[in-house]
Design a protein around this motif. Structure first.
Motif, mmCIF file in Angstrom:
data_model
loop_
_atom_site.group_PDB
_atom_site.id
_atom_site.type_symbol
_atom_site.label_atom_id
_atom_site.label_comp_id
_atom_site.label_asym_id
_atom_site.label_seq_id
_atom_site.Cartn_x
_atom_site.Cartn_y
_atom_site.Cartn_z
ATOM 1 N N HIS A 37 0.850 -1.204 0.000
ATOM 2 C CA HIS A 37 0.000 0.000 0.000
ATOM 3 C C HIS A 37 0.879 1.246 0.000
ATOM 4 O O HIS A 37 1.947 1.264 0.597
ATOM 5 N N ALA A 38 0.406 2.283 -0.666
ATOM 6 C CA ALA A 38 1.134 3.559 -0.682
ATOM 7 C C ALA A 38 1.210 4.129 0.734
ATOM 8 O O ALA A 38 0.304 3.900 1.547
ATOM 9 N N PRO A 39 2.268 4.868 1.049
ATOM 10 C CA PRO A 39 2.377 5.502 2.370
ATOM 11 C C PRO A 39 1.148 6.366 2.643
ATOM 12 O O PRO A 39 0.642 7.051 1.746
ATOM 13 N N PHE A 40 0.689 6.310 3.890
ATOM 14 C CA PHE A 40 -0.600 6.906 4.223
ATOM 15 C C PHE A 40 -0.655 7.108 5.729
ATOM 16 O O PHE A 40 -0.116 6.294 6.481
ATOM 17 N N MET A 41 -1.311 8.173 6.170
ATOM 18 C CA MET A 41 -1.512 8.382 7.601
ATOM 19 C C MET A 41 -2.931 8.878 7.810
ATOM 20 O O MET A 41 -3.443 9.665 7.013
ATOM 21 N N SER A 42 -3.582 8.402 8.882
ATOM 22 C CA SER A 42 -4.957 8.797 9.161
ATOM 23 C C SER A 42 -5.214 8.743 10.653
ATOM 24 O O SER A 42 -4.627 7.921 11.357
ATOM 25 N N THR A 43 -6.113 9.595 11.118
ATOM 26 C CA THR A 43 -6.632 9.428 12.468
ATOM 27 C C THR A 43 -7.677 8.321 12.403
ATOM 28 O O THR A 43 -8.248 8.047 11.340
ATOM 29 N N ILE A 44 -7.902 7.664 13.537
ATOM 30 C CA ILE A 44 -8.908 6.609 13.563
ATOM 31 C C ILE A 44 -9.986 6.953 14.578
ATOM 32 O O ILE A 44 -9.753 7.672 15.544
ATOM 33 N N ARG A 45 -11.182 6.445 14.307
ATOM 34 C CA ARG A 45 -12.311 6.650 15.208
ATOM 35 C C ARG A 45 -12.511 5.384 16.042
ATOM 36 O O ARG A 45 -11.934 4.334 15.746
ATOM 37 N N ASP A 46 -13.351 5.492 17.059
ATOM 38 C CA ASP A 46 -13.702 4.316 17.846
ATOM 39 C C ASP A 46 -14.372 3.304 16.925
ATOM 40 O O ASP A 46 -15.246 3.655 16.129
ATOM 41 N N PHE A 68 -4.158 6.830 15.789
ATOM 42 C CA PHE A 68 -3.622 7.077 14.458
ATOM 43 C C PHE A 68 -3.263 5.767 13.784
ATOM 44 O O PHE A 68 -2.962 4.785 14.460
ATOM 45 N N ALA A 69 -3.271 5.774 12.468
ATOM 46 C CA ALA A 69 -2.789 4.642 11.677
ATOM 47 C C ALA A 69 -1.774 5.173 10.681
ATOM 48 O O ALA A 69 -1.991 6.233 10.077
ATOM 49 N N GLU A 70 -0.677 4.449 10.520
ATOM 50 C CA GLU A 70 0.348 4.846 9.553
ATOM 51 C C GLU A 70 0.751 3.646 8.720
ATOM 52 O O GLU A 70 1.075 2.592 9.256
ATOM 53 N N VAL A 71 0.715 3.830 7.401
ATOM 54 C CA VAL A 71 1.198 2.826 6.472
ATOM 55 C C VAL A 71 2.525 3.332 5.931
ATOM 56 O O VAL A 71 2.615 4.462 5.454
ATOM 57 N N GLY A 72 3.552 2.508 6.047
ATOM 58 C CA GLY A 72 4.876 2.882 5.553
ATOM 59 C C GLY A 72 5.570 1.680 4.963
ATOM 60 O O GLY A 72 4.965 0.612 4.770
ATOM 61 N N ASP A 73 6.862 1.819 4.696
ATOM 62 C CA ASP A 73 7.642 0.726 4.109
ATOM 63 C C ASP A 73 7.661 -0.517 4.994
ATOM 64 O O ASP A 73 7.763 -1.633 4.499
ATOM 65 N N SER A 74 7.538 -0.315 6.317
ATOM 66 C CA SER A 74 7.602 -1.454 7.235
ATOM 67 C C SER A 74 6.233 -2.073 7.497
ATOM 68 O O SER A 74 6.116 -3.012 8.270
ATOM 69 N N GLY A 75 5.160 -1.552 6.874
ATOM 70 C CA GLY A 75 3.831 -2.128 7.050
ATOM 71 C C GLY A 75 2.866 -1.129 7.666
ATOM 72 O O GLY A 75 3.001 0.079 7.488
ATOM 73 N N LEU A 76 1.894 -1.648 8.420
ATOM 74 C CA LEU A 76 0.852 -0.840 9.040
ATOM 75 C C LEU A 76 1.045 -0.817 10.548
ATOM 76 O O LEU A 76 1.155 -1.869 11.183
ATOM 77 N N THR A 77 1.079 0.382 11.109
ATOM 78 C CA THR A 77 1.120 0.549 12.557
ATOM 79 C C THR A 77 -0.111 1.320 12.978
ATOM 80 O O THR A 77 -0.392 2.389 12.440
ATOM 81 N N VAL A 78 -0.874 0.752 13.922
ATOM 82 C CA VAL A 78 -2.005 1.444 14.504
ATOM 83 C C VAL A 78 -1.632 1.783 15.939
ATOM 84 O O VAL A 78 -1.321 0.886 16.743
ATOM 85 N N LEU A 79 -1.625 3.072 16.254
ATOM 86 C CA LEU A 79 -1.385 3.547 17.616
ATOM 87 C C LEU A 79 -2.736 3.953 18.169
ATOM 88 O O LEU A 79 -3.281 4.984 17.792
ATOM 89 N N ALA A 80 -3.310 3.095 19.007
ATOM 90 C CA ALA A 80 -4.642 3.328 19.547
ATOM 91 C C ALA A 80 -4.532 3.875 20.967
ATOM 92 O O ALA A 80 -3.657 3.469 21.737
ATOM 93 N N GLU A 81 -5.436 4.801 21.298
ATOM 94 C CA GLU A 81 -5.459 5.317 22.662
ATOM 95 C C GLU A 81 -5.846 4.228 23.653
ATOM 96 O O GLU A 81 -5.351 4.179 24.769
ATOM 97 N N HIS A 82 -6.737 3.310 23.221
ATOM 98 C CA HIS A 82 -7.172 2.211 24.086
ATOM 99 C C HIS A 82 -7.603 1.039 23.224
ATOM 100 O O HIS A 82 -8.215 1.224 22.173
ATOM 101 N N VAL A 83 -7.299 -0.184 23.674
ATOM 102 C CA VAL A 83 -7.729 -1.403 22.996
ATOM 103 C C VAL A 83 -8.578 -2.204 23.977
ATOM 104 O O VAL A 83 -8.158 -2.436 25.115
ATOM 105 N N GLU A 84 -9.767 -2.613 23.544
ATOM 106 C CA GLU A 84 -10.641 -3.428 24.400
ATOM 107 C C GLU A 84 -10.105 -4.838 24.514
ATOM 108 O O GLU A 84 -9.618 -5.399 23.558
ATOM 109 N N GLY A 85 -10.259 -5.393 25.703
ATOM 110 C CA GLY A 85 -9.881 -6.795 25.922
ATOM 111 C C GLY A 85 -8.469 -6.909 26.292
ATOM 112 O O GLY A 85 -7.754 -7.771 26.371
#
Length: 85
Positions: A37-46, A68-85
């Motif tokens: 996927h092309a490099p990309f950055m986005s905020t994420i919603r709940d 936030f979510a970031e797509v780069g050369d190393s793949g996809l990283t999602v930095l979430a404020e909180h993860v359920e479970g």
């Protein structure tokens, strides 16, 4: 080829694995990410991050809150404020 996916909170690395595809709940709408996927950055919603381990597999849902979510050369990283479970 596989997509490297990492799910991180401020406290810890929740998930780090190679998967087929991930669908992320972006603030402007859901978006799917495959390897190359092309490099990309986005905020994420709940909502639910959908992780497809292999092509045609049923997705695993991981509930996240904000971040936030970031797509780069190393793949996809999602930095979430909180993860359920």
């Amino acid at each position: 080829m596989a997509l490297h996916f990492e799910l991180v909170t401020p406290e810890k690395l929740v998930r780090s694995e190679d998967v087929h595809m991930v669908v992320v709940p972006g603030t402007e709408g859901e978006f799917g990410v495959l390897e190359g996927h092309a490099p990309f950055m986005s905020t994420i919603r709940d909502g639910a991050v959908q992780v497809y381990k292999t092509e045609g597999a049923q997705p695993e849902s991981i509930e996240v809150r904000g971040g936030f979510a970031e797509v780069g050369d190393s793949g996809l990283t999602v930095l979430a404020e909180h993860v359920e479970g």
